[in-house]
Scaffold this motif. Structure first.
Motif, PDB file in Angstrom:
ATOM      1  N   MET A 148       0.816  -1.166   0.000  1.00 46.73           N
ATOM      2  CA  MET A 148       0.000   0.000   0.000  1.00 46.73           C
ATOM      3  C   MET A 148       0.871   1.244   0.000  1.00 46.73           C
ATOM      4  O   MET A 148       1.875   1.296   0.673  1.00 46.73           O
ATOM      5  CB  MET A 148      -0.838   0.026   1.248  1.00 46.73           C
ATOM      6  N   ASP A 149       0.338   2.155  -0.641  1.00 45.65           N
ATOM      7  CA  ASP A 149       1.030   3.415  -0.774  1.00 45.65           C
ATOM      8  C   ASP A 149       0.731   4.294   0.442  1.00 45.65           C
ATOM      9  O   ASP A 149      -0.356   4.277   0.985  1.00 45.65           O
ATOM     10  CB  ASP A 149       0.553   4.056  -2.063  1.00 45.65           C
ATOM     11  N   GLN A 150       1.729   5.077   0.836  1.00 49.53           N
ATOM     12  CA  GLN A 150       1.548   5.901   2.032  1.00 49.53           C
ATOM     13  C   GLN A 150       0.503   6.981   1.839  1.00 49.53           C
ATOM     14  O   GLN A 150      -0.218   7.331   2.760  1.00 49.53           O
ATOM     15  CB  GLN A 150       2.868   6.558   2.407  1.00 49.53           C
ATOM     16  N   THR A 151       0.386   7.518   0.680  1.00 54.30           N
ATOM     17  CA  THR A 151      -0.619   8.545   0.462  1.00 54.30           C
ATOM     18  C   THR A 151      -2.010   7.985   0.604  1.00 54.30           C
ATOM     19  O   THR A 151      -2.907   8.652   1.092  1.00 54.30           O
ATOM     20  CB  THR A 151      -0.467   9.173  -0.931  1.00 54.30           C
ATOM     21  N   SER A 152      -2.183   6.768   0.247  1.00 60.23           N
ATOM     22  CA  SER A 152      -3.518   6.188   0.375  1.00 60.23           C
ATOM     23  C   SER A 152      -3.849   5.946   1.840  1.00 60.23           C
ATOM     24  O   SER A 152      -5.001   6.040   2.239  1.00 60.23           O
ATOM     25  CB  SER A 152      -3.646   4.903  -0.434  1.00 60.23           C
ATOM     26  N   LEU A 153      -2.839   5.634   2.640  1.00 59.44           N
ATOM     27  CA  LEU A 153      -3.090   5.452   4.067  1.00 59.44           C
ATOM     28  C   LEU A 153      -3.503   6.787   4.712  1.00 59.44           C
ATOM     29  O   LEU A 153      -4.379   6.827   5.566  1.00 59.44           O
ATOM     30  CB  LEU A 153      -1.851   4.892   4.762  1.00 59.44           C
ATOM     31  N   LEU A 154      -2.833   7.863   4.289  1.00 62.56           N
ATOM     32  CA  LEU A 154      -3.177   9.163   4.839  1.00 62.56           C
ATOM     33  C   LEU A 154      -4.581   9.593   4.415  1.00 62.56           C
ATOM     34  O   LEU A 154      -5.295  10.254   5.169  1.00 62.56           O
ATOM     35  CB  LEU A 154      -2.171  10.220   4.405  1.00 62.56           C
ATOM     36  N   ASP A 155      -4.967   9.223   3.237  1.00 61.18           N
ATOM     37  CA  ASP A 155      -6.298   9.572   2.763  1.00 61.18           C
ATOM     38  C   ASP A 155      -7.371   8.860   3.547  1.00 61.18           C
ATOM     39  O   ASP A 155      -8.512   9.318   3.621  1.00 61.18           O
ATOM     40  CB  ASP A 155      -6.444   9.243   1.284  1.00 61.18           C
ATOM     41  N   GLN A 156      -7.027   7.743   4.135  1.00 61.70           N
ATOM     42  CA  GLN A 156      -8.007   6.973   4.879  1.00 61.70           C
ATOM     43  C   GLN A 156      -8.269   7.551   6.280  1.00 61.70           C
ATOM     44  O   GLN A 156      -9.255   7.203   6.910  1.00 61.70           O
ATOM     45  CB  GLN A 156      -7.534   5.524   5.024  1.00 61.70           C
ATOM     46  N   LEU A 157      -7.371   8.431   6.743  1.00 65.16           N
ATOM     47  CA  LEU A 157      -7.556   9.031   8.073  1.00 65.16           C
ATOM     48  C   LEU A 157      -8.720  10.021   8.062  1.00 65.16           C
ATOM     49  O   LEU A 157      -8.959  10.713   7.103  1.00 65.16           O
ATOM     50  CB  LEU A 157      -6.296   9.765   8.514  1.00 65.16           C
ATOM     51  N   ARG A 158      -9.399  10.045   9.183  1.00 65.21           N
ATOM     52  CA  ARG A 158     -10.459  11.035   9.328  1.00 65.21           C
ATOM     53  C   ARG A 158      -9.817  12.392   9.605  1.00 65.21           C
ATOM     54  O   ARG A 158      -8.746  12.467  10.211  1.00 65.21           O
ATOM     55  CB  ARG A 158     -11.379  10.670  10.476  1.00 65.21           C
ATOM     56  N   PRO A 159     -10.502  13.497   9.242  1.00 67.51           N
ATOM     57  CA  PRO A 159      -9.909  14.811   9.492  1.00 67.51           C
ATOM     58  C   PRO A 159      -9.841  15.101  10.995  1.00 67.51           C
ATOM     59  O   PRO A 159     -10.624  14.565  11.775  1.00 67.51           O
ATOM     60  CB  PRO A 159     -10.849  15.787   8.794  1.00 67.51           C
ATOM     61  N   ASN A 160      -8.899  15.954  11.360  1.00 71.11           N
ATOM     62  CA  ASN A 160      -8.745  16.337  12.772  1.00 71.11           C
ATOM     63  C   ASN A 160      -9.999  17.065  13.252  1.00 71.11           C
ATOM     64  O   ASN A 160     -10.533  17.915  12.573  1.00 71.11           O
ATOM     65  CB  ASN A 160      -7.553  17.261  12.958  1.00 71.11           C
ATOM     66  N   LEU A 161     -10.415  16.703  14.445  1.00 70.03           N
ATOM     67  CA  LEU A 161     -11.549  17.392  15.051  1.00 70.03           C
ATOM     68  C   LEU A 161     -10.996  18.433  16.022  1.00 70.03           C
ATOM     69  O   LEU A 161     -10.311  18.106  16.975  1.00 70.03           O
ATOM     70  CB  LEU A 161     -12.455  16.416  15.791  1.00 70.03           C
ATOM     71  N   LEU A 162     -11.297  19.682  15.748  1.00 74.83           N
ATOM     72  CA  LEU A 162     -10.835  20.754  16.610  1.00 74.83           C
ATOM     73  C   LEU A 162     -11.813  20.928  17.763  1.00 74.83           C
ATOM     74  O   LEU A 162     -13.011  20.739  17.606  1.00 74.83           O
ATOM     75  CB  LEU A 162     -10.730  22.056  15.820  1.00 74.83           C
ATOM     76  N   PRO A 163     -11.285  21.316  18.927  1.00 77.66           N
ATOM     77  CA  PRO A 163     -12.208  21.557  20.046  1.00 77.66           C
ATOM     78  C   PRO A 163     -13.050  22.801  19.754  1.00 77.66           C
ATOM     79  O   PRO A 163     -12.682  23.644  18.959  1.00 77.66           O
ATOM     80  CB  PRO A 163     -11.286  21.777  21.237  1.00 77.66           C
ATOM     81  N   GLU A 164     -14.163  22.871  20.436  1.00 74.81           N
ATOM     82  CA  GLU A 164     -15.012  24.040  20.255  1.00 74.81           C
ATOM     83  C   GLU A 164     -14.283  25.275  20.773  1.00 74.81           C
ATOM     84  O   GLU A 164     -13.517  25.189  21.732  1.00 74.81           O
ATOM     85  CB  GLU A 164     -16.324  23.839  21.000  1.00 74.81           C
ATOM     86  N   PRO A 165     -14.527  26.440  20.145  1.00 76.91           N
ATOM     87  CA  PRO A 165     -13.834  27.643  20.610  1.00 76.91           C
ATOM     88  C   PRO A 165     -14.249  27.990  22.042  1.00 76.91           C
ATOM     89  O   PRO A 165     -15.361  27.702  22.461  1.00 76.91           O
ATOM     90  CB  PRO A 165     -14.277  28.723  19.634  1.00 76.91           C
ATOM     91  N   VAL A 166     -13.317  28.607  22.733  1.00 72.51           N
ATOM     92  CA  VAL A 166     -13.567  28.987  24.115  1.00 72.51           C
ATOM     93  C   VAL A 166     -14.623  30.096  24.121  1.00 72.51           C
ATOM     94  O   VAL A 166     -14.523  31.081  23.409  1.00 72.51           O
ATOM     95  CB  VAL A 166     -12.269  29.473  24.788  1.00 72.51           C
ATOM     96  N   SER A 167     -15.613  29.956  24.947  1.00 77.15           N
ATOM     97  CA  SER A 167     -16.705  30.922  25.017  1.00 77.15           C
ATOM     98  C   SER A 167     -16.308  32.108  25.904  1.00 77.15           C
ATOM     99  O   SER A 167     -15.607  31.946  26.891  1.00 77.15           O
ATOM    100  CB  SER A 167     -17.938  30.232  25.602  1.00 77.15           C
ATOM    101  N   TYR A 168     -16.779  33.274  25.506  1.00 76.36           N
ATOM    102  CA  TYR A 168     -16.535  34.467  26.320  1.00 76.36           C
ATOM    103  C   TYR A 168     -17.576  34.615  27.417  1.00 76.36           C
ATOM    104  O   TYR A 168     -17.454  35.452  28.279  1.00 76.36           O
ATOM    105  CB  TYR A 168     -16.533  35.727  25.448  1.00 76.36           C
ATOM    106  N   TRP A 169     -18.604  33.839  27.336  1.00 80.15           N
ATOM    107  CA  TRP A 169     -19.667  33.934  28.333  1.00 80.15           C
ATOM    108  C   TRP A 169     -19.948  32.570  28.892  1.00 80.15           C
ATOM    109  O   TRP A 169     -20.035  31.616  28.124  1.00 80.15           O
ATOM    110  CB  TRP A 169     -20.930  34.527  27.713  1.00 80.15           C
ATOM    111  N   PRO A 170     -20.082  32.411  30.098  1.00 78.33           N
ATOM    112  CA  PRO A 170     -19.978  33.359  31.197  1.00 78.33           C
ATOM    113  C   PRO A 170     -18.517  33.595  31.554  1.00 78.33           C
ATOM    114  O   PRO A 170     -17.690  32.706  31.432  1.00 78.33           O
ATOM    115  CB  PRO A 170     -20.713  32.662  32.332  1.00 78.33           C
ATOM    116  N   PRO A 171     -18.203  34.801  31.991  1.00 75.87           N
ATOM    117  CA  PRO A 171     -16.824  35.103  32.350  1.00 75.87           C
ATOM    118  C   PRO A 171     -16.410  34.390  33.635  1.00 75.87           C
ATOM    119  O   PRO A 171     -17.247  33.974  34.424  1.00 75.87           O
ATOM    120  CB  PRO A 171     -16.812  36.622  32.548  1.00 75.87           C
TER     121      PRO A 171
END
Length: 158
Positions: free
Chosen positions: A1-24
């Protein structure tokens, strides 16, 4: 298997939700409470100071009116009487009536000197505010009386 194909099989990174300004955070609440309290205390102080000195502002406007009247009629003795009457009215607003109402002559000039610390009240020009103003040969110094009257209204210590 080719390495590029392995990378394509990965799910995209899930970023955490942005920090809320409320409530302080708790610290911001404390800062807000202190700031609001400080503004309220300062506003209360300024309003009291403004109200407490209302009589001074009124007296200064009256001094200007008296001076303008003098410029029209050019009667020096009348100007001295008007200044004395105004000083007495302002003193009755700022000091106890029992202390100021009966003062006249030299005790009145001494009171004006003591309450303002202005040494000019001990000189002859200010004598026009005392008993000297009733003498027929009395010619008061209008400019000095005008300055003294304004100065006393602005700077007396009640």
């Amino acid at each position: 298997m080719d390495q590029t194909s392995l990378l394509d099989q990965l799910r995209p990174n899930l970023l955490p939700e942005p920090v809320s300004y409320w409530p302080p955070a708790m610290g911001w609440w404390l800062i807000a409470i202190l700031l609001i309290t400080g503004i309220a205390v300062a506003a209360t102080f300024l309003v009291r100071h403004y109200r407490k000195n209302r009589y001074r502002r009124h007296g200064l406007r009256k001094v200007q009116a008296i001076y303008q009247s003098y410029l029209n009629h050019q009667q020096k003795r009348q100007f001295a009487h008007d200044c004395n009457r105004l000083l007495k009215a302002v003193a009755l607003q700022a000091f106890p009536r029992q202390k100021t109402a009966q003062l006249n002559g030299q005790p009145w000039l001494d009171f004006l000197y003591e309450s303002s610390g202005n040494g000019l009240f001990k000189q002859t020009a200010a004598a026009a505010l005392g008993a000297e103003r009733f003498k027929p040969d009395q010619e008061p110094d209008v400019e000095l009386l005008h300055t003294l009257t304004k100065s006393w209204i602005k700077k007396h210590h009640a």
